[in-house]
Design an enzyme around this catalytic site. Structure first.
Site, PDB file in Angstrom:
ATOM      1  N   ILE A  12       0.898  -0.887  -0.150  1.00  0.00           N
ATOM      2  CA  ILE A  12      -0.004   0.007   0.079  1.00  0.00           C
ATOM      3  C   ILE A  12       0.670   1.570  -0.521  1.00  0.00           C
ATOM      4  CG2 ILE A  12      -0.382   0.389   2.630  1.00  0.00           C
ATOM      5  CD1 ILE A  12      -3.320   0.427   2.240  1.00  0.00           C
ATOM      6  N   ASP A  35       0.967  -1.391   9.563  1.00  0.00           N
ATOM      7  CA  ASP A  35       1.176   0.234  10.276  1.00  0.00           C
ATOM      8  C   ASP A  35       2.931   0.275  10.410  1.00  0.00           C
ATOM      9  OD1 ASP A  35       1.309   2.312  12.429  1.00  0.00           O
ATOM     10  OD2 ASP A  35       0.595   0.357  14.045  1.00  0.00           O
ATOM     11  N   SER A 122      -7.289  -5.513  10.100  1.00  0.00           N
ATOM     12  CA  SER A 122      -8.162  -6.449  10.540  1.00  0.00           C
ATOM     13  C   SER A 122      -7.377  -7.359  10.744  1.00  0.00           C
ATOM     14  CB  SER A 122     -10.005  -6.903  11.736  1.00  0.00           C
ATOM     15  OG  SER A 122      -9.318  -5.555  12.647  1.00  0.00           O
ATOM     16  N   GLY A 124      -5.176  -9.309  10.173  1.00  0.00           N
ATOM     17  CA  GLY A 124      -3.412  -9.697  10.250  1.00  0.00           C
ATOM     18  C   GLY A 124      -3.788  -9.848  11.657  1.00  0.00           C
ATOM     19  N   TYR A 126      -4.902  -8.821  13.508  1.00  0.00           N
ATOM     20  CA  TYR A 126      -6.215  -8.545  14.363  1.00  0.00           C
ATOM     21  C   TYR A 126      -6.508  -9.533  14.159  1.00  0.00           C
ATOM     22  CZ  TYR A 126      -4.778  -4.322  17.185  1.00  0.00           C
ATOM     23  OH  TYR A 126      -5.243  -3.363  17.623  1.00  0.00           O
TER      24      TYR A 126
HETATM   25  N1  AR6 Z   1       0.342  -3.027   2.123  1.00  0.00           N
HETATM   26  C1  AR6 Z   1      -0.498  -4.145   2.088  1.00  0.00           C
HETATM   27  N2  AR6 Z   1      -0.861  -4.329   2.471  1.00  0.00           N
HETATM   28  C2  AR6 Z   1      -0.220  -4.913   3.885  1.00  0.00           C
HETATM   29  C3  AR6 Z   1       0.484  -4.464   3.960  1.00  0.00           C
HETATM   30  C4  AR6 Z   1       0.702  -3.570   2.720  1.00  0.00           C
HETATM   31  N3  AR6 Z   1       2.843  -2.859   2.838  1.00  0.00           N
HETATM   32  N4  AR6 Z   1       1.889  -4.991   5.212  1.00  0.00           N
HETATM   33  C5  AR6 Z   1       0.513  -5.853   5.564  1.00  0.00           C
HETATM   34  N5  AR6 Z   1      -0.528  -6.073   5.096  1.00  0.00           N
HETATM   35  P1  AR6 Z   1      -2.095  -5.796   9.713  1.00  0.00           P
HETATM   36  P2  AR6 Z   1      -4.306  -5.433  11.328  1.00  0.00           P
HETATM   37  C6  AR6 Z   1      -1.414  -6.410   5.278  1.00  0.00           C
HETATM   38  O1  AR6 Z   1      -1.901  -7.199  11.248  1.00  0.00           O
HETATM   39  O2  AR6 Z   1      -4.848  -7.116  11.308  1.00  0.00           O
HETATM   40  C7  AR6 Z   1      -0.183  -3.438  14.040  1.00  0.00           C
HETATM   41  O3  AR6 Z   1       0.711  -3.886  14.321  1.00  0.00           O
HETATM   42  C8  AR6 Z   1      -1.824  -7.859   5.888  1.00  0.00           C
HETATM   43  O4  AR6 Z   1      -1.733  -9.015   5.470  1.00  0.00           O
HETATM   44  O5  AR6 Z   1      -1.226  -4.924   9.194  1.00  0.00           O
HETATM   45  O6  AR6 Z   1      -5.007  -4.501  11.753  1.00  0.00           O
HETATM   46  C9  AR6 Z   1      -1.055  -2.403  14.561  1.00  0.00           C
HETATM   47  O7  AR6 Z   1      -0.405  -1.111  14.954  1.00  0.00           O
HETATM   48  C10 AR6 Z   1      -2.877  -7.797   6.011  1.00  0.00           C
HETATM   49  O8  AR6 Z   1      -3.791  -8.804   4.984  1.00  0.00           O
HETATM   50  O9  AR6 Z   1      -3.174  -5.491  10.449  1.00  0.00           O
HETATM   51  C11 AR6 Z   1      -2.362  -3.349  15.496  1.00  0.00           C
HETATM   52  O10 AR6 Z   1      -1.322  -3.892  16.495  1.00  0.00           O
HETATM   53  C12 AR6 Z   1      -3.396  -6.502   6.338  1.00  0.00           C
HETATM   54  O11 AR6 Z   1      -2.914  -5.784   6.078  1.00  0.00           O
HETATM   55  C13 AR6 Z   1      -2.396  -4.794  14.499  1.00  0.00           C
HETATM   56  O12 AR6 Z   1      -0.933  -4.586  13.968  1.00  0.00           O
HETATM   57  C14 AR6 Z   1      -3.571  -6.186   8.025  1.00  0.00           C
HETATM   58  O13 AR6 Z   1      -3.049  -6.381   8.847  1.00  0.00           O
HETATM   59  C15 AR6 Z   1      -3.697  -4.017  13.634  1.00  0.00           C
HETATM   60  O14 AR6 Z   1      -3.857  -5.707  12.834  1.00  0.00           O
END
Ligand code: AR6
Length: 175
Positions: A12, A35, A122, A124, A126
């Protein structure tokens, strides 16, 4: 509306859009997953902006969203929203996930931005089941776009193949 929703595979942080949405945590001070990637790409100005918001407003509750500058990203702004942690489905997770998308879209509209990219909030760290989360994302965004001219373009950015397949199927079914 068909031509206002797009699916993009990849990172992203590379998106050329007005706004990138971050799947943050209530502290707003960074973390892993998307994040971490957004903060790494944006540089220290983003964390500094988050600290200001945090000082002014306190923690960001699940379902809520805040907007900051975008540091070194190509985007003009970052919206930080907090999705729900999956606890089995009976803890209001679906409502909160919909709220995270809706409140982010409202900030995009209110600031006059035309394009926005969402990660699969959420799904990943979460732990939200991907198919159910994709359905909520698609339903919430489609419903919002039928009632608002902005944003003109919404991109669902899928980092993994499973999400890309799920979103593609939903988009095909819908139109
Ligand atoms: N670009 C696009 N999508 C991504 C990327 C990227 N570079 N990296 C991961 N994803 P997550 P959550 C996807 O875990 O579940 C953090 O520590 C990933 O494959 O990033 O909402 C925050 O600070 C998944 O499909 O977010 C919170 O503590 C999606 O992004 C916690 O994680 C979301 O995964 C939030 O957890």
């Amino acid at each position: 509306m068909q031509n206002r929703i797009h699916i993009q595979e990849g990172d992203i942080t590379a998106m050329e859009v007005d706004v990138i949405v971050n799947a943050a945590n209530p502290s707003l001070l960074g973390g892993g997953g998307v994040d971490g990637a957004i903060h790494r790409a944006a540089g220290p100005a983003l964390l500094a902006a988050c600290k200001v918001v945090r000082q002014q407003q306190g923690e960001c509750a699940p379902g809520h969203a805040v907007i900051t500058e975008a540091g070194q990203l190509r985007a003009k702004a970052v919206i930080h929203t907090v999705g729900p942690i999956w606890r089995g489905g009976s803890d209001n997770e679906a409502q909160l996930l919909g709220d995270a998308y809706r409140n982010s879209l409202q900030l995009v509209s209110a600031n006059g931005y035309r394009s926005v990219a969402f990660p699969a909030i959420s799904t990943g760290i979460y732990g939200y089941p991907k198919a159910a989360a994709a359905q909520i994302a698609m339903d919430t965004v489609s419903d919002y776009l039928t009632r608002h001219p902005l944003p003109e373009q919404v991109y669902f950015v899928c980092y993994d193949e499973e999400n890309a397949r799920l979103y593609q199927r939903l988009l095909t079914q819908r139109f």
